[in-house]
Design a protein around this motif. Structure first.
Motif, mmCIF file in Angstrom:
data_model
loop_
_atom_site.group_PDB
_atom_site.id
_atom_site.type_symbol
_atom_site.label_atom_id
_atom_site.label_comp_id
_atom_site.label_asym_id
_atom_site.label_seq_id
_atom_site.Cartn_x
_atom_site.Cartn_y
_atom_site.Cartn_z
ATOM 1 N N MET A 1 61.571 62.586 41.557
ATOM 2 C CA MET A 1 62.111 62.095 42.826
ATOM 3 C C MET A 1 62.294 60.579 42.723
ATOM 4 S SD MET A 1 60.619 62.792 46.678
ATOM 5 C CE MET A 1 60.717 64.562 46.559
ATOM 6 N N LYS A 2 63.555 60.132 42.728
ATOM 7 C CA LYS A 2 63.835 58.714 42.538
ATOM 8 C C LYS A 2 64.195 58.036 43.859
ATOM 9 C CE LYS A 2 65.409 59.083 37.752
ATOM 10 N NZ LYS A 2 64.231 58.379 37.212
ATOM 11 N N ILE A 3 63.839 56.755 43.958
ATOM 12 C CA ILE A 3 64.098 55.982 45.175
ATOM 13 C C ILE A 3 65.572 55.597 45.249
ATOM 14 C CG2 ILE A 3 63.573 53.843 46.393
ATOM 15 C CD1 ILE A 3 60.806 53.889 45.038
ATOM 16 N N ALA A 4 66.200 55.928 46.366
ATOM 17 C CA ALA A 4 67.595 55.544 46.593
ATOM 18 C C ALA A 4 67.684 54.275 47.440
ATOM 19 C CB ALA A 4 68.357 56.670 47.278
ATOM 20 N N LYS A 5 66.689 54.100 48.329
ATOM 21 C CA LYS A 5 66.689 52.927 49.214
ATOM 22 C C LYS A 5 65.260 52.669 49.676
ATOM 23 C CE LYS A 5 69.875 53.068 52.306
ATOM 24 N NZ LYS A 5 70.581 53.488 53.551
ATOM 25 N N ILE A 6 64.866 51.415 49.723
ATOM 26 C CA ILE A 6 63.534 51.057 50.214
ATOM 27 C C ILE A 6 63.665 50.467 51.616
ATOM 28 C CG2 ILE A 6 61.537 49.541 49.880
ATOM 29 C CD1 ILE A 6 62.040 49.725 46.854
ATOM 30 N N VAL B 1 64.028 56.092 51.046
ATOM 31 C CA VAL B 1 65.022 57.159 51.118
ATOM 32 C C VAL B 1 65.260 57.662 49.707
ATOM 33 C CG1 VAL B 1 67.406 57.760 51.723
ATOM 34 C CG2 VAL B 1 66.119 56.158 53.158
ATOM 35 N N VAL B 2 65.290 59.001 49.560
ATOM 36 C CA VAL B 2 65.598 59.615 48.269
ATOM 37 C C VAL B 2 66.794 60.545 48.466
ATOM 38 C CG1 VAL B 2 63.189 59.513 47.536
ATOM 39 C CG2 VAL B 2 64.063 61.605 48.612
ATOM 40 N N VAL B 3 67.384 60.987 47.373
ATOM 41 C CA VAL B 3 68.484 61.947 47.430
ATOM 42 C C VAL B 3 67.996 63.244 46.800
ATOM 43 C CG1 VAL B 3 70.841 62.481 46.726
ATOM 44 C CG2 VAL B 3 70.221 60.138 47.339
ATOM 45 N N SER B 4 68.129 64.344 47.556
ATOM 46 C CA SER B 4 67.641 65.642 47.087
ATOM 47 C C SER B 4 68.573 66.224 46.021
ATOM 48 C CB SER B 4 67.540 66.610 48.263
ATOM 49 O OG SER B 4 68.843 66.972 48.712
ATOM 50 N N GLU B 5 68.155 67.359 45.433
ATOM 51 C CA GLU B 5 68.987 68.044 44.445
ATOM 52 C C GLU B 5 70.308 68.512 45.054
ATOM 53 O OE1 GLU B 5 66.692 71.176 42.790
ATOM 54 O OE2 GLU B 5 65.291 69.836 41.743
ATOM 55 N N GLU C 1 70.388 62.981 51.694
ATOM 56 C CA GLU C 1 69.338 61.974 51.837
ATOM 57 C C GLU C 1 68.131 62.550 52.564
ATOM 58 O OE1 GLU C 1 70.928 58.500 53.722
ATOM 59 O OE2 GLU C 1 71.604 57.647 51.825
ATOM 60 N N GLN C 2 66.952 62.162 52.098
ATOM 61 C CA GLN C 2 65.701 62.522 52.744
ATOM 62 C C GLN C 2 64.863 61.262 52.921
ATOM 63 O OE1 GLN C 2 63.989 65.433 50.078
ATOM 64 N NE2 GLN C 2 65.120 67.131 51.012
ATOM 65 N N VAL C 3 64.139 61.214 54.022
ATOM 66 C CA VAL C 3 63.264 60.074 54.289
ATOM 67 C C VAL C 3 61.849 60.470 53.888
ATOM 68 C CG1 VAL C 3 62.400 58.474 56.026
ATOM 69 C CG2 VAL C 3 64.739 59.360 56.208
ATOM 70 N N VAL C 4 61.227 59.640 53.063
ATOM 71 C CA VAL C 4 59.885 59.937 52.555
ATOM 72 C C VAL C 4 58.933 58.826 52.998
ATOM 73 C CG1 VAL C 4 58.491 60.434 50.506
ATOM 74 C CG2 VAL C 4 60.915 61.072 50.561
ATOM 75 N N MET C 5 57.746 59.240 53.469
ATOM 76 C CA MET C 5 56.804 58.274 54.024
ATOM 77 C C MET C 5 55.439 58.440 53.358
ATOM 78 S SD MET C 5 56.020 57.794 58.075
ATOM 79 C CE MET C 5 55.384 59.456 58.235
ATOM 80 N N ILE D 1 57.748 64.199 54.259
ATOM 81 C CA ILE D 1 59.154 64.184 53.863
ATOM 82 C C ILE D 1 59.974 64.702 55.037
ATOM 83 C CG2 ILE D 1 60.906 65.109 52.301
ATOM 84 C CD1 ILE D 1 58.761 65.418 50.174
ATOM 85 N N PHE D 2 60.932 63.902 55.482
ATOM 86 C CA PHE D 2 61.816 64.310 56.571
ATOM 87 C C PHE D 2 63.141 64.762 55.950
ATOM 88 C CE2 PHE D 2 58.909 61.251 58.450
ATOM 89 C CZ PHE D 2 58.499 61.917 59.589
#
Length: 282
Positions: free
Chosen positions: A1-6, A13-17, A21-25, A47-48
């Motif tokens: 799971m790679k970071i797309a935006k901090i 924010v990450v990008v799913s398969e 976009e998903q928000v991770v906390m 994970i939202f």
């Protein structure tokens, strides 16, 4: 799971398969990290994975300036509410968190807001109001802020809104319409409600969705005229009361009730009429 935006040290924010976009906390999730780095999955707390890109964008904006403690507290409240009420609309994460954060800030500044619909909310939505009170306890326990009871009413309306999939002004209007109809029935039939009775709870539930349909101009078409006649003949008081309600709604909201709607209203009014006590003459 790679970071797309901090967004901040705790939210990324990450990008799913599926390329969504998903928000991770998680506490310290982005500390010493940069875009493109792998996440330390052991630090993930939530994970939202929202279905709407628009909701993800709104949540991303919200979490960029709201303390993580407020978000996790609201998440606990929503989890509790889902366990009691069932499915709730995803926009509740945004609406409730934004409201609670603002309410907490107002309380710290000594600027609470009075809830004009508190009494009606407490009576018409007892399950949601009870959750609102529990939410205040959770906020106090986790964040050390004691919000006034008015906020339990506001939180309850957000929960009602999440079940109806409407907007807050609509829910407030629904509550007003419900109270107006309850008053009309009470004084037209001269009864006192037994608010613990099953018939009353059914009536309130019926009115909740009836008011939503009415305000959204969703019309229930006439169907079995034979049944209409039978209900009118067997429940004359309830039918007459429903017609009065129809006259009132036409005058106040320019919404004509169909005979089918009057019939269903009459059936529910009759149940309440049979189980409620006659109002004492003054």
């Amino acid at each position: 799971m790679k970071i797309a935006k901090i967004l901040n040290n705790n939210v990324v924010v990450v990008v799913s398969e599926q390329q969504r976009e998903q928000v991770v906390m998680g506490r310290g999730l982005a500390f010493m990290k940069k875009t493109g780095d792998d996440l330390d999955e052991s630090k993930i707390e939530k994970i939202f994975a929202l279905q709407s890109d628009e909701l993800v964008a709104h949540l991303t904006e919200l979490l960029s300036h709201i303390p993580m403690e407020v978000m996790t507290t609201c998440d606990q409240i929503i989890t509790l509410a889902r366990g009691r009420l069932g499915k709730l609309q995803e926009n509740l994460y945004i609406a409730l968190t934004d409201h609670c954060n603002f309410a907490i800030e107002r309380q710290k500044k000594g600027v609470p807001i009075s809830n004009a619909l508190l009494w009606e909310t407490r009576r018409l939505y007892p399950k949601e109001y009870a959750l609102g009170l529990e939410a205040l306890e959770i906020i106090h326990s986790r964040l050390g802020v004691q919000l006034p009871v008015d906020e339990a009413g506001f939180i309850a309306l957000h929960l009602v809104n999440a079940q109806l999939n409407g907007q807050m002004p609509e829910v407030a209007q629904i509550t007003r319409v419900m109270q107006e109809i309850l008053n009309l029935v009470k004084y037209q039939l001269r009864i006192e409600y037994d608010e613990e009775s099953l018939s009353y709870q059914r009536f309130v539930t019926h009115l909740k969705f009836f008011a939503q349909r009415m305000l959204s101009r969703t019309v229930v078409a006439d169907d079995d005229m034979t049944l209409h006649v039978a209900v009118k003949e067997n429940y004359p008081q309830a039918w007459q009361c429903s017609e009065k309600i129809g006259d009132y709604l036409a005058a106040q909201y320019q919404r004509e009730l169909t005979t089918e709607e009057i019939m269903y209203l009459s059936i529910n009014i009759e149940r309440v009429r049979k189980e409620c006590l006659p109002k004492e003459s003054s």
